[in-house]
Write an enzyme that holds these catalytic residues in place. Structure first.
Site, short mmCIF file in Angstrom:
data_model
loop_
_atom_site.label_atom_id
_atom_site.label_comp_id
_atom_site.label_asym_id
_atom_site.label_seq_id
_atom_site.Cartn_x
_atom_site.Cartn_y
_atom_site.Cartn_z
N ASP A 1 3.32 10.02 -7.24
CA ASP A 1 2.97 8.87 -6.40
C ASP A 1 4.15 8.74 -5.45
O ASP A 1 5.23 8.31 -5.85
CB ASP A 1 2.82 7.60 -7.24
CG ASP A 1 2.40 6.42 -6.38
OD1 ASP A 1 3.03 6.21 -5.32
OD2 ASP A 1 1.47 5.70 -6.77
N HIS A 2 3.97 9.16 -4.22
CA HIS A 2 5.16 9.33 -3.38
C HIS A 2 5.88 8.00 -3.12
O HIS A 2 7.05 8.00 -2.76
CB HIS A 2 4.84 10.08 -2.09
CG HIS A 2 4.19 9.28 -1.02
ND1 HIS A 2 2.85 9.04 -0.98
CD2 HIS A 2 4.70 8.65 0.06
CE1 HIS A 2 2.56 8.31 0.07
NE2 HIS A 2 3.66 8.05 0.74
N LYS B 1 10.31 6.85 -2.68
CA LYS B 1 10.95 6.19 -1.54
C LYS B 1 12.24 5.54 -2.02
O LYS B 1 12.24 4.84 -3.03
CB LYS B 1 10.01 5.14 -0.92
CG LYS B 1 8.82 5.76 -0.19
CD LYS B 1 7.98 4.69 0.47
CE LYS B 1 6.66 5.25 0.98
NZ LYS B 1 6.78 6.01 2.22
N GLU C 1 -0.61 -0.05 7.92
CA GLU C 1 -0.48 1.14 8.77
C GLU C 1 -1.14 0.88 10.11
O GLU C 1 -2.12 0.13 10.18
CB GLU C 1 -1.20 2.32 8.11
CG GLU C 1 -0.62 2.71 6.77
CD GLU C 1 -1.30 3.96 6.24
OE1 GLU C 1 -0.84 5.05 6.56
OE2 GLU C 1 -2.31 3.81 5.52
N ASP D 1 -7.32 4.54 -2.39
CA ASP D 1 -6.31 5.35 -1.68
C ASP D 1 -4.91 4.75 -1.79
O ASP D 1 -3.93 5.49 -1.86
CB ASP D 1 -6.73 5.45 -0.20
CG ASP D 1 -5.84 6.41 0.60
OD1 ASP D 1 -5.66 7.55 0.15
OD2 ASP D 1 -5.34 6.01 1.67
N HIS E 1 -0.18 3.37 -5.17
CA HIS E 1 1.09 2.95 -4.57
C HIS E 1 1.40 1.46 -4.80
O HIS E 1 2.48 1.10 -5.24
CB HIS E 1 1.09 3.20 -3.06
CG HIS E 1 0.78 4.62 -2.67
ND1 HIS E 1 1.23 5.69 -3.39
CD2 HIS E 1 0.07 5.15 -1.64
CE1 HIS E 1 0.81 6.81 -2.81
NE2 HIS E 1 0.11 6.50 -1.75
N LYS F 1 -5.59 0.05 7.20
CA LYS F 1 -5.37 0.98 8.32
C LYS F 1 -5.64 0.22 9.61
O LYS F 1 -6.35 -0.79 9.62
CB LYS F 1 -6.34 2.16 8.22
CG LYS F 1 -6.13 2.97 6.94
CD LYS F 1 -5.91 4.42 7.23
CE LYS F 1 -5.68 5.22 5.98
NZ LYS F 1 -4.34 5.77 5.83
N LYS G 1 3.18 -0.92 11.50
CA LYS G 1 3.38 -0.06 10.33
C LYS G 1 4.52 -0.69 9.53
O LYS G 1 5.66 -0.78 10.02
CB LYS G 1 3.78 1.35 10.80
CG LYS G 1 4.44 2.22 9.75
CD LYS G 1 3.49 3.21 9.15
CE LYS G 1 4.15 4.03 8.04
NZ LYS G 1 3.24 4.56 7.07
#
Ligand code: BG6
Length: 493
Positions: free
Chosen positions: A180-181, A185, A219, A238, A243, A344, A349
């Site tokens: 899970d990127h 971070k 975003e 998503d 996240h 989105k 952002k």
């Protein structure tokens, strides 16, 4: 400037090697770590995909990706050349048992049997199990092999279980790295430092002092070329299921006993399990879903709607925006709403956490002091800001108050580059360190909470709002907070 010693020599085998994720994120991340001296020269990066490319063709694509996605100031021609030499390519359909597996086999068996192998599955999640089965039946799963699974794992609890069961037949749990990127971070990791190295925060970290919490991942981009995936997924699967829930866990968890992976993951799991379920009948009360309609940027450029982005004559009721009022049933968090939102084509952002403290119970000043607020900026402008009240120095003859900020902008304060999340995570797999990866029971607990919301929406128990592209989302999301007397960050005084 390496922060850790180089990792052991490895072979990194990427399935889905011609895809967007590999080009935009994985190859640039490996380049950075190579440039920083953390990847030994004998290591190999093996791209696999169905396209019939030669090694030179693929190296050409990789080179293009580096020139596009590595910052020009960080791109060094000679280093890039040496990095590209590590790259190999095998044309292979990982989902087919009788594909060109012998080509991969002969490449991998050139290396000693005990070399670390990482299989990175950047493919559709539905293929994960089959690829692992094929790896195993072709004798490619060695003692030193690990597999990395990109999110989302499945589309609901049942499909996630099926994938985890299938993969689990060939890899033990401690060799499965669910990525899970967001956990990679820097600022998300910094939450652990901020909370557990600074008693000044931790002592106040509960419903005694905190009024509510907001977690936002906004975003400006639309669905871009990812329509076929995104339209089946939507913002809840998503972004929120993985996240945002992971960030929520780090904000809400109790102090782990140590920095050992399972110690941290046990605490995160407790948070996920303590989330108050939102039943299908309650989705209209606790959730807002929306889809972007045509709109404008701040400078007046027209932005297409989601349906226009999908293509001609498209129809869809997929959400591109979600806001949720979550609650955690525990002593620490009783009566503290956690508002989560992601969308989105929003106005900005930004990913951030707002910890809104309670106001002082009594004021001796003219007017009420503004309640303290801690803003943790995950991206961009990574940093932390604490809003406080100070004496207004322009009104010298009175004790009038004025709001001010105590601010740390990390990049400026520490004078260092903020690495992309994948850099750390990709090498953590080689190091065999699972602390920033998701354990199976976390995935399950997250789906268990998400599934009833999906069901409520599928049964149309909450309307699908629209919002103009370039705005902050549907009006209904404002109302969700207004009913508690709260406001989203951009609307706060
Ligand atoms: C991915 C989602 O996991 O995260 C994308 O699939 C999203 O839809 C991306 O754009 C956002 O990541 P970041 O790091 O830009 O906040």
């Amino acid at each position: 400037m390496p922060q850790l010693p180089p990792v052991d020599v490895f072979d990194y085998i990427v399935f889905g090697a011609t895809g967007d994720l590999t080009m935009r994120k994985l190859l640039p991340a490996l380049y950075y770590r190579y440039r920083d001296g953390q990847i030994p020269d004998q290591s190999r990066i093996v791209g696999t995909a169905r396209s019939p490319l030669s090694r030179a063709d693929y190296q050409g694509r990789a080179e293009k990706a580096l020139t596009e996605f590595v910052k020009p100031a960080d791109f060094d021609e000679a280093t890039a050349r040496r990095f590209l030499d590590l790259i190999h390519y095998v044309s292979l359909n990982g989902a087919e048992a009788d594909s060109t597996w012998p080509a991969l086999q002969s490449l991998l068996t050139e290396a000693p049997e005990d070399r670390i192998r990482v299989y990175y599955l950047a493919t559709a999640p539905g293929l994960y199990g089959q690829i692992c089965e094929n790896l195993s039946s072709h004798g490619l799963v060695t003692e030193q092999s690990r597999v990395v699974l990109e999110k989302p794992i499945g589309t609901d609890l049942e499909s996630a279980d099926a994938i985890n069961d299938h993969v689990g037949r060939y890899f033990p749990e401690n060799h499965i790295f669910r990525i899970d990127h967001y956990l990679g971070k820097e600022t998300v990791q910094n939450l652990i430092a901020l909370r557990f190295a600074n008693p000044v925060f931790e002592r106040l970290w509960s419903s005694d002092a905190i009024d509510y919490v907001q977690i936002t991942a906004a975003e400006t981009v639309g669905v871009e070329s990812r329509g076929p995936y995104y339209d089946k997924s939507g913002a809840l699967r998503d972004m929120i299921q993985n996240h945002l829930l992971q960030v929520l866990c780090l904000v809400a968890m109790d102090p782990p006993g140590s920095l050992e992976a399972d110690s941290l993951r046990n605490e995160k799991l407790k948070v996920l399990r303590a989330l108050r379920p939102i039943a299908p009948d309650d989705v209209a009360t606790f959730t807002v879903r929306g889809q972007y309609a045509r709109g404008r940027t701040a400078d007046g450029t027209t932005l297409p709607s989601y349906l226009e982005d999908l293509g001609e004559d498209a129809t869809s009721d997929t959400e591109t925006y979600v806001a949720i009022r979550a609650e955690i049933h525990s002593w620490r968090w009783g009566n503290v709403p956690f508002y989560l939102r992601s969308g989105k084509r929003l106005a900005e952002k930004c990913s951030e956490i707002v910890i809104q403290f309670k106001a002082a119970p009594w004021s001796i000043f003219p007017g009420k002091p503004r309640a303290n607020r801690l803003l943790i900026r995950i991206q961009p402008d990574e940093g932390v800001t604490l809003s406080v009240s100070t004496k207004d120095p322009t009104l010298t003859d009175s004790l009038a108050l004025r709001p001010a900020d105590i601010n740390i902008a990390f990049e400026k304060a520490f004078g260092t580059r903020y690495p992309d999340a994948y850099e750390r995570l990709l090498l953590d797999v080689v190091r065999g360190d699972p602390i920033l990866f998701i354990r199976r029971d976390e995935v399950e607990a997250a789906w268990r909470w998400i599934d009833p919301i999906l069901r409520g929406w599928a049964e149309n128990k909450a309307p699908l709002h629209t919002y103009p592209a370039g705005s902050w989302g549907p009006e209904a999301a404002r109302a969700l907070l207004a009913q508690d007397g709260h406001a989203w960050h951009e609307d706060m005084a």
